[in-house]
Design a protein around this motif. Structure first.
Motif, PDB file in Angstrom:
ATOM      1  N   PRO A   1       0.854  -1.198  -0.172  1.00 13.67           N
ATOM      2  CA  PRO A   1      -0.108   0.256  -0.224  1.00 13.67           C
ATOM      3  C   PRO A   1       0.761   1.513   0.086  1.00 13.67           C
ATOM      4  O   PRO A   1       1.854   1.275   0.594  1.00 13.67           O
ATOM      5  N   ASP A   2       0.344   2.453  -0.644  1.00 19.49           N
ATOM      6  CA  ASP A   2       1.106   3.611  -0.947  1.00 19.49           C
ATOM      7  C   ASP A   2       2.303   3.445  -1.802  1.00 19.49           C
ATOM      8  O   ASP A   2       2.962   4.735  -1.914  1.00 19.49           O
ATOM      9  N   ALA A   3       2.546   2.740  -2.572  1.00 18.43           N
ATOM     10  CA  ALA A   3       3.740   2.623  -3.151  1.00 18.43           C
ATOM     11  C   ALA A   3       3.376   3.465  -4.637  1.00 18.43           C
ATOM     12  O   ALA A   3       4.072   3.982  -5.432  1.00 18.43           O
TER      13      ALA A   3
ATOM     14  N   LYS B   1       0.354   2.318  -6.515  1.00 18.84           N
ATOM     15  CA  LYS B   1      -0.282   1.460  -7.621  1.00 18.84           C
ATOM     16  C   LYS B   1      -1.709   2.261  -8.091  1.00 18.84           C
ATOM     17  O   LYS B   1      -1.858   2.279  -9.392  1.00 18.84           O
ATOM     18  N   THR B   2      -2.528   2.890  -7.402  1.00 17.00           N
ATOM     19  CA  THR B   2      -3.503   3.673  -7.982  1.00 17.00           C
ATOM     20  C   THR B   2      -3.064   4.710  -8.849  1.00 17.00           C
ATOM     21  O   THR B   2      -3.778   4.669  -9.898  1.00 17.00           O
ATOM     22  N   THR B   3      -2.270   5.374  -8.315  1.00 21.08           N
ATOM     23  CA  THR B   3      -1.792   6.618  -9.332  1.00 21.08           C
ATOM     24  C   THR B   3      -1.051   6.147 -10.663  1.00 21.08           C
ATOM     25  O   THR B   3      -1.499   6.566 -11.888  1.00 21.08           O
ATOM     26  N   LEU B   4      -0.565   5.090 -10.593  1.00 17.24           N
ATOM     27  CA  LEU B   4      -0.017   4.380 -11.772  1.00 17.24           C
ATOM     28  C   LEU B   4      -1.145   3.928 -12.673  1.00 17.24           C
ATOM     29  O   LEU B   4      -1.119   4.425 -14.072  1.00 17.24           O
TER      30      LEU B   4
ATOM     31  N   ASN C   1     -11.582   4.062  -5.725  1.00 15.21           N
ATOM     32  CA  ASN C   1     -11.449   2.438  -5.557  1.00 15.21           C
ATOM     33  C   ASN C   1     -10.698   2.094  -4.396  1.00 15.21           C
ATOM     34  O   ASN C   1     -10.518   1.048  -4.002  1.00 15.21           O
ATOM     35  N   LYS C   2      -9.989   3.219  -3.722  1.00 22.42           N
ATOM     36  CA  LYS C   2      -9.172   2.906  -2.854  1.00 22.42           C
ATOM     37  C   LYS C   2      -9.539   2.595  -1.558  1.00 22.42           C
ATOM     38  O   LYS C   2     -10.344   3.550  -1.002  1.00 22.42           O
ATOM     39  N   ILE C   3      -9.084   1.627  -0.891  1.00 20.47           N
ATOM     40  CA  ILE C   3      -9.854   1.619   0.732  1.00 20.47           C
ATOM     41  C   ILE C   3      -8.662   2.476   1.589  1.00 20.47           C
ATOM     42  O   ILE C   3      -7.530   2.570   1.497  1.00 20.47           O
TER      43      ILE C   3
ATOM     44  N   GLY D   1      10.594   5.910 -12.679  1.00 23.36           N
ATOM     45  CA  GLY D   1       9.763   6.947 -13.165  1.00 23.36           C
ATOM     46  C   GLY D   1       8.936   7.465 -11.810  1.00 23.36           C
ATOM     47  O   GLY D   1       9.342   7.235 -10.582  1.00 23.36           O
ATOM     48  N   SER D   2       8.183   8.402 -12.206  1.00 22.75           N
ATOM     49  CA  SER D   2       7.334   9.017 -11.117  1.00 22.75           C
ATOM     50  C   SER D   2       5.809   9.007 -11.807  1.00 22.75           C
ATOM     51  O   SER D   2       5.509   9.627 -12.528  1.00 22.75           O
ATOM     52  N   ALA D   3       5.169   8.187 -10.958  1.00 19.37           N
ATOM     53  CA  ALA D   3       3.743   8.023 -11.898  1.00 19.37           C
ATOM     54  C   ALA D   3       2.887   9.359 -11.449  1.00 19.37           C
ATOM     55  O   ALA D   3       2.291   9.720 -12.277  1.00 19.37           O
TER      56      ALA D   3
HETATM   57  P1  G4P Z   1      -1.417   2.789  -3.800  1.00 17.84           P
HETATM   58  O1  G4P Z   1      -2.661   2.711  -4.479  1.00 17.84           O
HETATM   59  O2  G4P Z   1      -0.027   2.086  -4.094  1.00 17.84           O
HETATM   60  O3  G4P Z   1      -1.681   2.577  -2.090  1.00 17.84           O
HETATM   61  O4  G4P Z   1      -0.818   4.481  -3.787  1.00 17.84           O
HETATM   62  P2  G4P Z   1      -1.206   5.440  -4.105  1.00 17.84           P
HETATM   63  O5  G4P Z   1      -1.169   5.479  -5.911  1.00 17.84           O
HETATM   64  O6  G4P Z   1      -2.577   5.819  -3.528  1.00 17.84           O
HETATM   65  O7  G4P Z   1      -0.417   6.715  -3.947  1.00 17.84           O
HETATM   66  C1  G4P Z   1       0.216   6.936  -2.287  1.00 17.84           C
HETATM   67  C2  G4P Z   1       0.652   8.040  -2.369  1.00 17.84           C
HETATM   68  O8  G4P Z   1       1.804   8.511  -2.860  1.00 17.84           O
HETATM   69  C3  G4P Z   1      -0.439   9.064  -2.748  1.00 17.84           C
HETATM   70  O9  G4P Z   1      -0.448  10.307  -1.849  1.00 17.84           O
HETATM   71  C4  G4P Z   1       0.053   9.629  -4.265  1.00 17.84           C
HETATM   72  O10 G4P Z   1      -0.237  10.735  -4.490  1.00 17.84           O
HETATM   73  C5  G4P Z   1       1.640   9.521  -3.835  1.00 17.84           C
HETATM   74  N1  G4P Z   1       2.567   9.248  -5.098  1.00 17.84           N
HETATM   75  C6  G4P Z   1       2.084   8.180  -6.030  1.00 17.84           C
HETATM   76  N2  G4P Z   1       3.077   8.362  -6.986  1.00 17.84           N
HETATM   77  C7  G4P Z   1       3.955   9.203  -6.640  1.00 17.84           C
HETATM   78  C8  G4P Z   1       5.312   9.933  -7.029  1.00 17.84           C
HETATM   79  O11 G4P Z   1       5.661   9.406  -8.229  1.00 17.84           O
HETATM   80  N3  G4P Z   1       5.743  10.748  -6.244  1.00 17.84           N
HETATM   81  C9  G4P Z   1       5.338  11.319  -5.395  1.00 17.84           C
HETATM   82  N4  G4P Z   1       6.141  12.260  -4.773  1.00 17.84           N
HETATM   83  N5  G4P Z   1       4.225  10.817  -4.750  1.00 17.84           N
HETATM   84  C10 G4P Z   1       3.695   9.715  -5.398  1.00 17.84           C
HETATM   85  P3  G4P Z   1      -1.303  10.658  -0.701  1.00 17.84           P
HETATM   86  O12 G4P Z   1      -0.976  11.921  -0.151  1.00 17.84           O
HETATM   87  O13 G4P Z   1      -1.339   9.607   0.084  1.00 17.84           O
HETATM   88  O14 G4P Z   1      -2.550  10.759  -1.343  1.00 17.84           O
HETATM   89  P4  G4P Z   1      -3.231  11.825  -2.243  1.00 17.84           P
HETATM   90  O15 G4P Z   1      -3.935  12.629  -1.022  1.00 17.84           O
HETATM   91  O16 G4P Z   1      -2.156  12.489  -3.093  1.00 17.84           O
HETATM   92  O17 G4P Z   1      -4.265  11.185  -3.087  1.00 17.84           O
END
Ligand code: G4P
Length: 529
Positions: free
Chosen positions: A19-21, A23-26, A46-48, A254-256
């Motif tokens: 969780p939080d890596a 996945k949802t963003t990608l 979709n996210k819990i 990369g950075s999703a």
């Molecule tokens: P998950 O589905 O694997 O649990 O992860 P999710 O995509 O929800 O991403 C978890 C958190 O990491 C989110 O922030 C998201 O914005 C952030 N994130 C995803 N990709 C990147 C990236 O490439 N760079 C950075 N810096 N952050 C990234 P959050 O604060 O938990 O949620 P939100 O309020 O932004 O939605």
């Protein structure tokens, strides 16, 4: 388009991560590339959510929402992409394991700062067991994280993979400049503060070109040349066959969130990822281009509305076409069923479809006919190999709290177990029923659903079990096995399929039992043949 072309254009995969890596963003960024959604945020529902972990009703509500997003499909470069959602929440790990039986490949997302985390290890080990082709995406390069080579080492060691980078970051965090695409031999530079857009794609057939200095600066150019020399020297060259066989895993950086490195990933994925694969049934191997339909149920989702107690069974099509209103054989029940409104999934919605192809997932409305692992065919007696159960983490006796409603209770338990909410064990000694779950949350879910959907009441009683192990006897007739059964009778139970299970009450007793009865094999999953 011919039937074979339809198969060739399909890519069905899952994205897995701790969780939080990201996945949802990608997932969302892939859908944006496919033009399937117009704005970021659409998949987030979709996210819990983290805040809701103690509130199971909220989780169930969100799971309800997630039905439509269980499968996200879109078209990209004329390919039909089916992304199967895998819940990252630990308490729903079983759902994820089952979904992995329906994917042809996976993308593993890893956080550059956190590296390989616990849930990633578990999920990847399941993929490796099944030789599923894996691509690794190292995410959040816009932040400071671990050194790229250290991370590659970590991925190799902790996940047991043999990696080869197909893209490489130029800088990291604040200094992040772009991605060198090893697969296509070009550089994508990013522009602007947010680094959201690719400013330029510059082809570099030879990294020796002095143009590199002009583009990324002297220091970055020297570092990149050194890094790529090391990549070249240390990692095996990319070999598609090895990737498809599950013995070599390409890695992308990369950075999703900022959308960089994602196009590189998607374009390469389209080129190399497997098309719908053949699948082994108990009777024979089934090729995806056979014209007769075969498919299996890998997930059942209950309707949360108590007035409509229908469920949606998710069927992965292995071969042939699935057509609306055509009768298919439900092999386990030996009866023909017709479906007037099979659902297919597109982006974040579902729609009724007339025809689906191998690799696709159809959602079938079900009033209790299906259980996980069931096979559908056009008449052939064929059974896809069962979907394994893993040892639950929590165990409790389940008691009937309303004697007038025992019929409803047992029906409810039966159906919830068919959905895969939890596992039921019946003790050999006294027939008492024990529920085993992955997360403590499921006990509340079961109690609530039994009451609201079946009008039955249950109570729980503690039952201290450390692990459930499936028992395999070298020879069921030998004295050692007989003694094992006699001495350990108190700890033996049957699962729903009638397999014998040993409920060890501690790590110590598990070890002692293994030592004392070496010819009795104890397995942590129900699939060991
Ligand atoms: P998950 O589905 O694997 O649990 O992860 P999710 O995509 O929800 O991403 C978890 C958190 O990491 C989110 O922030 C998201 O914005 C952030 N994130 C995803 N990709 C990147 C990236 O490439 N760079 C950075 N810096 N952050 C990234 P959050 O604060 O938990 O949620 P939100 O309020 O932004 O939605």
């Amino acid at each position: 388009m011919t039937f074979k072309e339809e198969i060739q254009r399909r890519r069905t995969f899952g994205i897995i991560s701790h969780p939080d890596a990201g996945k949802t963003t990608l997932t969302e960024k892939l859908l944006l590339f496919g033009g399937a959604i117009q704005e970021a945020g659409a998949v987030k529902n979709n996210k819990i959510k983290k805040t809701a972990t103690s509130d199971f009703m909220e989780i169930e509500r969100q799971r309800g929402i997630s039905v439509a997003t269980s499968v996200l499909a879109f078209i990209y470069r004329d390919k039909k992409i089916n992304i199967l959602d895998t819940p990252g929440h630990k308490d729903f790990a079983e759902d994820t394991f089952r979904t992995l039986t329906a994917v042809d490949s996976v993308i593993v997302v890893i956080d550059v700062a956190k590296g390989v985390e616990e849930q990633t290890e578990k999920l990847v080990s399941v993929c490796r067991m099944r030789n599923i082709p894996i691509i690794v995406f190292i995410n959040k390069l816009d932040r400071e994280g671990k050194d790229a080579f250290d991370l590659l080492d970590e991925v190799e060691q902790k996940l047991g993979l043999r990696v080869t980078p197909l893209s490489f970051p130029i800088g990291m965090g604040y200094d992040f400049k772009g991605i060198y695409n090893i697969y296509e031999k070009n550089i994508n530079l990013f522009s602007g503060e947010s680094k959201k857009n690719i400013e330029e794609t510059i082809a570099f057939d030879s990294l020796e070109s002095s143009e590199l200095e002009n583009v990324i600066g002297e220091n970055a150019a020297a570092t990149l040349r050194d890094d790529l020399e090391l990549v070249d020297g240390v990692y095996p060259p990319f070999d598609q066959k090895a990737y498809l066989e599950g013995t070599l895993q390409p890695v992308f950086f990369g950075s999703a969130l900022n959308n960089f490195g994602v196009r590189e990933l998607l374009d390469c994925f389209i080129d190399i990822a497997p098309t719908p694969k053949a699948k082994m049934a108990e009777e024979r191997m089934v090729e995806s281009d056979e014209t007769a339909l075969t498919g299996f149920v890998f997930k059942i989702h209950a309707n949360m509305d108590p007035k409509h107690r229908d469920r949606l069974a998710f069927v992965k099509i292995v071969s042939g076409t699935f057509e609306r209103n055509k009768p298919y054989l439900h092999v386990r029940q030996g009866k023909k069923l017709k479906f007037s409104s099979p659902n297919a999934f597109f982006a974040e919605k579902k729609e009724i479809v007339d025809i689906s192809y191998p690799g696709d997932i159809v959602g079938l409305h079900d009033t209790g006919n299906f259980k996980i692992g069931d096979t559908l065919t056009e008449g052939e007696q064929l059974n896809y190999k069962g979907i394994p159960s893993f040892s639950p983490e929590h165990f409790r006796y389940i008691n009937n709290a309303d004697p007038m409603k025992s019929k409803q209770l047992y029906k409810g338990i039966d159906q919830l177990m068919d959905e895969g909410v939890a596992q039921l064990f019946t003790l050999e000694l006294n027939g008492r029923k024990v529920i085993g779950t992955v997360g403590a949350l499921q006990f509340e879910v079961i109690q609530y659903r039994l009451e609201h959907e079946y009008g039955a009441k249950c109570s729980y009683e503690n039952f201290p079990v450390f692990k459930a192990c499936w028992v395999e006897a070298e020879d069921p007739k030998n004295d050692e096995f007989k003694e094992f059964k006699r001495i350990k009778q108190k700890f033996l139970a049957q699962d729903k399929q009638g397999q014998t299970v040993f409920l060890a009450d501690s790590q110590f007793s598990l070890q002692m039992t293994q030592q004392k009865y070496p010819s009795v094999k104890l397995h942590f999953t129900s699939e060991f043949n």
